[in-house]
Design a protein around this motif. Structure first.
Motif, PDB file in Angstrom:
ATOM      1  N   PHE A   1     -43.090 -88.769  32.667  1.00  0.00           N
ATOM      2  CA  PHE A   1     -42.540 -90.095  32.396  1.00  0.00           C
ATOM      3  C   PHE A   1     -41.356 -90.024  31.433  1.00  0.00           C
ATOM      4  O   PHE A   1     -40.452 -90.862  31.489  1.00  0.00           O
ATOM      5  CB  PHE A   1     -43.627 -91.023  31.860  1.00  0.00           C
ATOM      6  N   ASN A   2     -41.352 -89.036  30.535  1.00  0.00           N
ATOM      7  CA  ASN A   2     -40.166 -88.813  29.699  1.00  0.00           C
ATOM      8  C   ASN A   2     -38.968 -88.456  30.579  1.00  0.00           C
ATOM      9  O   ASN A   2     -37.847 -88.899  30.338  1.00  0.00           O
ATOM     10  CB  ASN A   2     -40.431 -87.692  28.696  1.00  0.00           C
TER      11      ASN A   2
ATOM     12  N   TRP B   1     -47.709-106.675  31.592  1.00  0.00           N
ATOM     13  CA  TRP B   1     -48.781-105.929  30.935  1.00  0.00           C
ATOM     14  C   TRP B   1     -49.332-104.850  31.867  1.00  0.00           C
ATOM     15  O   TRP B   1     -49.630-103.735  31.440  1.00  0.00           O
ATOM     16  CB  TRP B   1     -49.896-106.866  30.490  1.00  0.00           C
ATOM     17  N   MET B   2     -49.437-105.165  33.136  1.00  0.00           N
ATOM     18  CA  MET B   2     -49.942-104.189  34.105  1.00  0.00           C
ATOM     19  C   MET B   2     -49.027-102.966  34.174  1.00  0.00           C
ATOM     20  O   MET B   2     -49.489-101.838  34.338  1.00  0.00           O
ATOM     21  CB  MET B   2     -50.050-104.830  35.491  1.00  0.00           C
ATOM     22  N   VAL B   3     -47.747-103.194  34.038  1.00  0.00           N
ATOM     23  CA  VAL B   3     -46.793-102.084  34.035  1.00  0.00           C
ATOM     24  C   VAL B   3     -46.888-101.302  32.721  1.00  0.00           C
ATOM     25  O   VAL B   3     -46.896-100.074  32.703  1.00  0.00           O
ATOM     26  CB  VAL B   3     -45.351-102.605  34.244  1.00  0.00           C
ATOM     27  N   HIS B   4     -46.996-102.037  31.629  1.00  0.00           N
ATOM     28  CA  HIS B   4     -47.068-101.419  30.297  1.00  0.00           C
ATOM     29  C   HIS B   4     -48.391-100.689  30.065  1.00  0.00           C
ATOM     30  O   HIS B   4     -48.491 -99.826  29.190  1.00  0.00           O
ATOM     31  CB  HIS B   4     -46.869-102.505  29.238  1.00  0.00           C
ATOM     32  N   LEU B   5     -49.386-101.041  30.869  1.00  0.00           N
ATOM     33  CA  LEU B   5     -50.725-100.451  30.735  1.00  0.00           C
ATOM     34  C   LEU B   5     -50.695 -98.925  30.749  1.00  0.00           C
ATOM     35  O   LEU B   5     -51.487 -98.269  30.069  1.00  0.00           O
ATOM     36  CB  LEU B   5     -51.609-100.963  31.879  1.00  0.00           C
ATOM     37  N   VAL B   6     -49.781 -98.359  31.505  1.00  0.00           N
ATOM     38  CA  VAL B   6     -49.660 -96.899  31.601  1.00  0.00           C
ATOM     39  C   VAL B   6     -49.507 -96.285  30.209  1.00  0.00           C
ATOM     40  O   VAL B   6     -50.042 -95.215  29.924  1.00  0.00           O
ATOM     41  CB  VAL B   6     -48.467 -96.508  32.503  1.00  0.00           C
TER      42      VAL B   6
ATOM     43  N   ALA C   1     -44.978 -91.029  23.405  1.00  0.00           N
ATOM     44  CA  ALA C   1     -43.922 -91.934  22.955  1.00  0.00           C
ATOM     45  C   ALA C   1     -43.208 -92.633  24.106  1.00  0.00           C
ATOM     46  O   ALA C   1     -43.026 -93.852  24.100  1.00  0.00           O
ATOM     47  CB  ALA C   1     -42.916 -91.165  22.101  1.00  0.00           C
ATOM     48  N   ASN C   2     -42.798 -91.875  25.094  1.00  0.00           N
ATOM     49  CA  ASN C   2     -42.073 -92.458  26.237  1.00  0.00           C
ATOM     50  C   ASN C   2     -42.874 -92.334  27.521  1.00  0.00           C
ATOM     51  O   ASN C   2     -42.313 -92.154  28.602  1.00  0.00           O
ATOM     52  CB  ASN C   2     -40.703 -91.798  26.370  1.00  0.00           C
ATOM     53  N   ARG C   3     -44.190 -92.451  27.394  1.00  0.00           N
ATOM     54  CA  ARG C   3     -45.064 -92.503  28.566  1.00  0.00           C
ATOM     55  C   ARG C   3     -44.990 -93.932  29.118  1.00  0.00           C
ATOM     56  O   ARG C   3     -45.862 -94.759  28.931  1.00  0.00           O
ATOM     57  CB  ARG C   3     -46.500 -92.132  28.172  1.00  0.00           C
ATOM     58  N   HIS C   4     -43.902 -94.217  29.780  1.00  0.00           N
ATOM     59  CA  HIS C   4     -43.681 -95.540  30.368  1.00  0.00           C
ATOM     60  C   HIS C   4     -43.490 -95.400  31.871  1.00  0.00           C
ATOM     61  O   HIS C   4     -42.733 -94.531  32.334  1.00  0.00           O
ATOM     62  CB  HIS C   4     -42.438 -96.196  29.765  1.00  0.00           C
ATOM     63  N   HIS C   5     -44.144 -96.260  32.608  1.00  0.00           N
ATOM     64  CA  HIS C   5     -43.946 -96.304  34.059  1.00  0.00           C
ATOM     65  C   HIS C   5     -42.454 -96.524  34.337  1.00  0.00           C
ATOM     66  O   HIS C   5     -41.774 -97.231  33.577  1.00  0.00           O
ATOM     67  CB  HIS C   5     -44.772 -97.440  34.652  1.00  0.00           C
ATOM     68  N   PRO C   6     -41.913 -95.907  35.405  1.00  0.00           N
ATOM     69  CA  PRO C   6     -40.489 -96.098  35.714  1.00  0.00           C
ATOM     70  C   PRO C   6     -40.062 -97.567  35.777  1.00  0.00           C
ATOM     71  O   PRO C   6     -38.937 -97.902  35.389  1.00  0.00           O
ATOM     72  CB  PRO C   6     -40.341 -95.412  37.078  1.00  0.00           C
ATOM     73  N   ILE C   7     -40.959 -98.429  36.238  1.00  0.00           N
ATOM     74  CA  ILE C   7     -40.625 -99.857  36.282  1.00  0.00           C
ATOM     75  C   ILE C   7     -40.382-100.386  34.878  1.00  0.00           C
ATOM     76  O   ILE C   7     -39.443-101.155  34.631  1.00  0.00           O
ATOM     77  CB  ILE C   7     -41.746-100.664  36.971  1.00  0.00           C
ATOM     78  N   GLU C   8     -41.212 -99.948  33.927  1.00  0.00           N
ATOM     79  CA  GLU C   8     -41.031-100.392  32.541  1.00  0.00           C
ATOM     80  C   GLU C   8     -39.738 -99.850  31.957  1.00  0.00           C
ATOM     81  O   GLU C   8     -39.057-100.544  31.184  1.00  0.00           O
ATOM     82  CB  GLU C   8     -42.211 -99.962  31.671  1.00  0.00           C
ATOM     83  N   SER C   9     -39.377 -98.631  32.314  1.00  0.00           N
ATOM     84  CA  SER C   9     -38.122 -98.062  31.817  1.00  0.00           C
ATOM     85  C   SER C   9     -36.938 -98.927  32.251  1.00  0.00           C
ATOM     86  O   SER C   9     -36.000 -99.146  31.469  1.00  0.00           O
ATOM     87  CB  SER C   9     -37.946 -96.633  32.337  1.00  0.00           C
TER      88      SER C   9
END
Length: 276
Positions: free
Chosen positions: A53-54, A121-126, A138-146
């Motif tokens: 995800f980074n 929230w569902m996207v941020h849940l990751v 730190a940057n474990r964010h789903h691509p949609i959240e990025s």
């Protein structure tokens, strides 16, 4: 200070990558020396989905950087945004105010909204379903959240009226700050508390990753703690009581599997409340 802005205005892409990778490597080493929690995990195996995800964050943000450049050039040329409407000030103050305001629009605001709007929230849940929070989280964010966070930063450029050098300085500080606040490092409590009056310290942010409400909905800040204190979202919890994860999404195996994480935003899920 002018030299600093000029450097970030022209910073090569590989320098940005080096800073991101170097930050993770630095805090990774420190975690091994002074860990806050002694996790019973294989660190490299845990890091694999997080580092993926980074990588997606880099792949999304680097190509979109031209939008930040065009927008920053436009606000400067048209004297648009708060910084351009304020009276003249010393350069150091201009930089500090710019970074503080970008921290609100690019980090605190989207983070707060993601916790309040169900689809977001569902996207941020990751990010929250990591059971061993460390610097790779730190940057474990789903691509949609990025993508979502990128456009909040873009919105911040228009609202604040920042030149590209200041934008890229903010983004660099933001990455290093979130790597620091997520790092599994043990600072003396007095030091951590003192830091938390100004910036988001590791123990302060760990409260946000506690598995139960209302702590999950607190301490949204990224660089500066001012926004949580100003808007009443600051909370404290003894570090020893913190349990990572989300209480209604407890499957550690799925929460560490890349395929399941990519699909996580599309599952049926009820966000917990403080009454659960």
């Amino acid at each position: 200070m002018e030299t600093l802005l000029v450097y970030f205005e022209n910073i090569p892409r590989h320098h940005r990558v080096i800073i991101i990778v170097g930050g993770i490597a630095f805090f990774w080493i420190i975690e091994g020396v002074i860990p806050r929690f002694k996790f019973n995990y294989k660190k490299w195996r845990h890091a694999v989905p997080n580092l993926f995800f980074n990588l997606t964050l880099l792949l999304i943000n680097l190509p979109l950087a031209f939008m930040l450049l065009k927008s920053a050039d436009w606000v400067v040329a048209n004297d648009f945004g708060v910084l351009n409407w304020l009276p003249g000030m010393p350069l150091w103050l201009y930089i500090v105010l710019g970074v503080i305001m970008l921290d609100f629009f690019g980090a605190y605001l989207p983070h707060f909204i993601e916790h309040k709007v169900r689809p977001l929230w569902m996207v941020h849940l990751v990010h929250h379903t990591d059971h061993e929070v460390d610097t790779t989280t730190a940057n474990r964010h789903h691509p949609i959240e990025s993508v979502i966070r990128f456009f909040f930063t873009l919105f911040g450029v228009f609202m604040v009226g920042t030149p590209i050098g200041l934008v890229l300085l903010y983004q660099t500080l933001s990455v290093l700050a979130t790597q620091f606040s997520h790092a599994n490092i043990k600072l003396p409590k007095k030091v951590d508390r003192a830091l938390s009056y100004f910036i988001v310290s590791p123990d302060m942010h760990k409260v946000h990753h506690h598995f139960k409400m209302p702590y999950t909905d607190s301490n949204y800040g990224n660089i500066f703690s001012i926004w949580d204190r100003l808007f009443g979202t600051y909370m404290e919890l003894e570090t020893e009581a913190i349990v990572y994860g989300v209480d209604v999404f407890p499957d550690e195996k799925k929460n560490g599997n890349l395929k399941d994480l990519l699909l996580q935003p599309f599952q049926k899920y009820r966000k917990p409340t403080s009454d659960d």
